[in-house]
Scaffold this motif. Structure first.
Motif, short mmCIF file in Angstrom:
data_model
loop_
_atom_site.label_atom_id
_atom_site.label_comp_id
_atom_site.label_asym_id
_atom_site.label_seq_id
_atom_site.Cartn_x
_atom_site.Cartn_y
_atom_site.Cartn_z
N ASP A 23 56.99 -60.66 3.42
CA ASP A 23 57.79 -59.43 3.43
C ASP A 23 57.40 -58.60 4.64
OD1 ASP A 23 55.17 -58.93 2.48
OD2 ASP A 23 55.83 -57.03 1.61
N GLN A 64 50.55 -54.43 15.55
CA GLN A 64 50.69 -54.74 14.12
C GLN A 64 49.37 -54.47 13.42
OE1 GLN A 64 51.68 -59.14 15.16
NE2 GLN A 64 50.89 -59.24 13.09
N GLY A 65 49.31 -54.80 12.12
CA GLY A 65 48.13 -54.44 11.33
C GLY A 65 46.84 -55.02 11.86
N GLU A 78 43.24 -53.42 13.03
CA GLU A 78 41.92 -53.85 12.53
C GLU A 78 41.01 -54.18 13.71
OE1 GLU A 78 43.03 -57.23 10.15
OE2 GLU A 78 43.91 -55.99 8.59
N PHE A 122 42.46 -58.84 2.86
CA PHE A 122 43.54 -59.70 3.34
C PHE A 122 42.97 -60.67 4.39
CE2 PHE A 122 47.18 -60.67 6.13
CZ PHE A 122 47.91 -61.37 5.19
N THR A 125 43.65 -61.58 7.49
CA THR A 125 43.33 -61.14 8.87
C THR A 125 42.12 -60.21 8.86
OG1 THR A 125 44.87 -59.28 8.74
CG2 THR A 125 45.72 -61.31 9.69
N THR A 126 42.02 -59.41 7.82
CA THR A 126 40.88 -58.49 7.70
C THR A 126 39.60 -59.30 7.57
OG1 THR A 126 42.42 -57.21 6.35
CG2 THR A 126 40.18 -56.37 6.52
N THR A 152 42.29 -52.22 -0.23
CA THR A 152 43.61 -52.71 0.16
C THR A 152 44.63 -52.31 -0.90
OG1 THR A 152 42.54 -54.55 1.27
CG2 THR A 152 44.88 -54.78 0.84
N ALA A 174 48.99 -51.28 4.08
CA ALA A 174 50.28 -51.92 4.40
C ALA A 174 51.35 -51.59 3.35
CB ALA A 174 50.08 -53.43 4.50
N ARG A 175 50.95 -51.58 2.07
CA ARG A 175 51.95 -51.38 1.01
C ARG A 175 51.62 -50.13 0.18
NH1 ARG A 175 50.80 -56.71 1.73
NH2 ARG A 175 52.54 -57.95 2.54
N SER A 180 49.67 -52.07 8.63
CA SER A 180 50.71 -52.93 9.16
C SER A 180 52.02 -52.29 8.75
CB SER A 180 50.57 -54.33 8.55
OG SER A 180 51.74 -55.05 8.85
N LYS A 236 54.87 -53.16 9.25
CA LYS A 236 55.90 -54.17 9.01
C LYS A 236 56.23 -54.30 7.53
CE LYS A 236 55.22 -57.92 11.56
NZ LYS A 236 54.51 -59.04 12.23
N LYS A 237 55.43 -53.67 6.70
CA LYS A 237 55.70 -53.73 5.26
C LYS A 237 56.38 -52.42 4.83
CE LYS A 237 52.34 -56.96 5.72
NZ LYS A 237 51.70 -57.25 7.00
N ARG A 265 52.78 -67.76 -3.09
CA ARG A 265 53.36 -66.42 -3.01
C ARG A 265 54.81 -66.48 -2.56
NH1 ARG A 265 51.78 -61.82 1.33
NH2 ARG A 265 53.14 -63.16 2.56
N1 F0G Z 1 46.62 -56.07 5.51
C1 F0G Z 1 47.41 -56.54 4.54
C2 F0G Z 1 47.19 -56.11 3.12
C3 F0G Z 1 48.44 -57.42 4.85
O1 F0G Z 1 49.20 -57.89 3.88
C4 F0G Z 1 48.62 -57.80 6.20
C5 F0G Z 1 49.67 -58.72 6.58
C6 F0G Z 1 47.78 -57.27 7.18
C7 F0G Z 1 46.78 -56.40 6.79
C8 F0G Z 1 47.91 -57.62 8.63
O2 F0G Z 1 49.05 -57.06 9.17
O3 F0G Z 1 50.51 -58.98 9.82
O4 F0G Z 1 50.87 -56.70 10.72
O5 F0G Z 1 48.95 -58.01 11.47
N2 F0G Z 1 50.28 -59.40 5.76
C9 F0G Z 1 51.38 -60.29 6.01
C10 F0G Z 1 51.72 -60.97 4.73
C11 F0G Z 1 51.22 -61.21 7.17
O6 F0G Z 1 52.53 -61.91 4.77
O7 F0G Z 1 51.23 -60.56 3.68
P1 F0G Z 1 49.88 -57.73 10.35
#
Ligand code: F0G
Length: 463
Positions: free
Chosen positions: A51, A99-100, A104, A124, A126-127, A182, A217-218, A255, A257-258, A405
């Motif tokens: 998403d 982006q997220g 970080e 998450f 990437t974290t 998170t 992010a959310r 991020s 993008k969410k 997922r």
């Molecule tokens: N933190 C959380 C909770 C995330 O879900 C994501 C990304 C990131 C950090 C990193 O952000 O992608 O903008 O660099 N989650 C995406 C996912 C990729 O599909 O859940 P990002």
């Protein structure tokens, strides 16, 4: 008669989708080395990979793109984004990032040193990647109940305050650069964290002199669940709840993008001016000058608008009802998933779906491949591939949960698409006695391997 629920928007622009045959999909997934990330998007009918960056922007967001100021320094768009972050989240200082994970990177380049410990609730990937890359430890203190997929509790994303306190007692504060909360807890199933838990964690952090970082992010979906499920919040607006949530933290990465519903963008924000200044260098060398970071002016505008729309009740109700609709369909078909339905996704319990596939052969990945072959639907594995190898022993880590997922992009698919997803899962469940083998790894990167991994069918004898 009560009127049925309907979306809080109508559709102004469409994007055609291509259907395919089972034979085509069997060929394509083999060509993709059984890695769903390797598929061309034209070969997918319903894309629930993520998403993130996949939502539909509103007419107002598209209008904002035209108003973007692309000045290298001091752009109006930067100030628009600054104002939105100040007004909605209450942060004075921020650095834009593309982006997220870039946010970080800026933060962790500044605050983490080798041997540090960062406790949190299911970091998450990437974290975790950024933490482990710096030879520090991402310590998971999520409540144990999160591992029981069938247990229905309202705030399954919470941190276990006792576990956290143990960690805070055990290590000196110099070794704990931040606690990472998170919201919502993506890895545990898009599950929310309660205001009570947020407060408790913040109080613990204050007591031990450790900063609290939200991975936000959310954040809006989390606020929606607080409004719906937590006593005392039912009459508050989402924006009021969001304000309160962020009054209990020191740093946030996002991020966008969410929940800010943009295709690209993110930021790190600070209450402390000094930390903001210390982080600036990493923004400049990795992302760009302080007033654009990794973003175009137009994208900063769309982000500011999206943050406002994303924290409106009507939008969130439509969105989360769609996820719940998929959950209800799966209940009807007896497809097991992480309960209750999360904010952004349904996490199907792959071990329960495919009980005959050995865990060493990547159960959730196997389910993802079967669902793709069944109906051209793409989900993502949250299991042993994502968990990577142990950084010290290099052994595969097999988490207790193997989840597939299905993340639902915001404002993108209709409930007819959701019906197809549910029916396809039922079909896979109905033939699960024929699915007895999974996959083996042919090639992988040492960290974050799932994006590029190459697999082969285990039954070919490549154990
Ligand atoms: N933190 C959380 C909770 C995330 O879900 C994501 C990304 C990131 C950090 C990193 O952000 O992608 O903008 O660099 N989650 C995406 C996912 C990729 O599909 O859940 P990002």
């Amino acid at each position: 008669m009560n009127l049925p629920f309907a979306e809080s928007y109508r559709i102004k622009m469409i994007e055609p989708l291509r259907k395919s045959t089972r034979e085509e999909r069997e060929r394509w997934i083999k060509e993709a080395k059984y890695n769903l990330f390797n598929l061309k998007s034209d070969r997918i009918f319903i894309d629930l990979l993520t998403d993130s960056g996949t939502g539909a922007m509103s007419e107002k967001q598209w209008s904002e793109l035209m108003l973007g100021d692309e000045s290298y320094a001091g752009a109006r768009s930067y100030y628009k984004m600054k104002e939105a972050i100040k007004n909605i989240l209450g942060f004075e200082y921020f650095l834009p990032a593309h982006q997220g994970r870039a946010a970080e990177n800026i933060l962790y380049s500044t605050i983490i040193k080798e041997g540090d410990i960062l406790p949190g609730n299911s970091h998450f990937d990437t974290t975790k990647g950024h933490i482990e890359f710096r030879k520090a430890v991402a310590l998971d203190c999520t409540i144990d109940e999160a591992a029981d997929t069938q247990l229905e509790i309202p705030f399954k994303g919470n941190i276990d305050a006792n576990k956290l306190e143990e960690v805070l007692k055990k290590y000196p504060k110099e070794q704990i650069p931040a606690v990472v909360l998170t919201i919502t807890n993506n890895t545990a199933g898009g599950q929310p964290v309660s205001m009570e838990n947020i407060k408790e964690v913040y109080q613990l952090c204050q007591k031990f002199g450790v900063p609290l970082q939200f991975d936000a992010a959310r954040l809006a979906e989390n606020a929606y669940f607080i409004k719906i499920r937590e006593k005392g919040y039912e009459n508050k607006t989402i924006k009021e709840i969001v304000k309160e949530m962020f009054s209990y933290c020191d740093i946030m990465t996002m991020s966008a993008k969410k929940d800010a519903i943009v295709n690209m963008g993110g930021f790190v924000a600070f209450k402390d001016e000094n930390l903001w200044k210390r982080c600036q260098m990493y923004c400049i060398i990795n992302e760009g000058f302080l007033t654009y970071g990794g973003m175009s002016g137009r994208d900063m505008n769309a982000l500011a608008q999206g943050l406002d729309e994303g924290t409106e009740f009507d939008h969130l109700e439509t969105r989360i009802n769609q996820v719940a609709y998929l959950g209800a369909k799966l209940d009807e078909y007896k497809v097991p998933y992480q309960r209750p339905a999360g904010g952004h996704a349904i996490f199907v319990d792959a071990k329960k779906m495919l009980p005959n596939v050995p865990k060493e052969e990547f159960v959730a990945q196997t389910l993802g491949i079967e669902l793709y072959i069944e109906a051209g639907i793409r989900g993502v594995e949250i299991g042993a591939l994502l968990a990577d190898r142990d950084p010290i022993t290099r052994e595969n880590r097999f988490p207790s949960l193997e989840l597939l997922r299905l993340a639902i992009p915001r404002r993108t698919y209709t409930n007819n698409h959701i019906d197809v997803v549910a029916a396809a899962l039922k079909n896979v469940l109905d033939r699960n006695n024929t699915i007895t083998r999974g996959y083996v790894i042919k090639s992988e990167f040492p960290i974050m391997r799932h994006f590029t991994i190459e697999l082969e069918k285990a039954e070919l004898g490549n154990q």
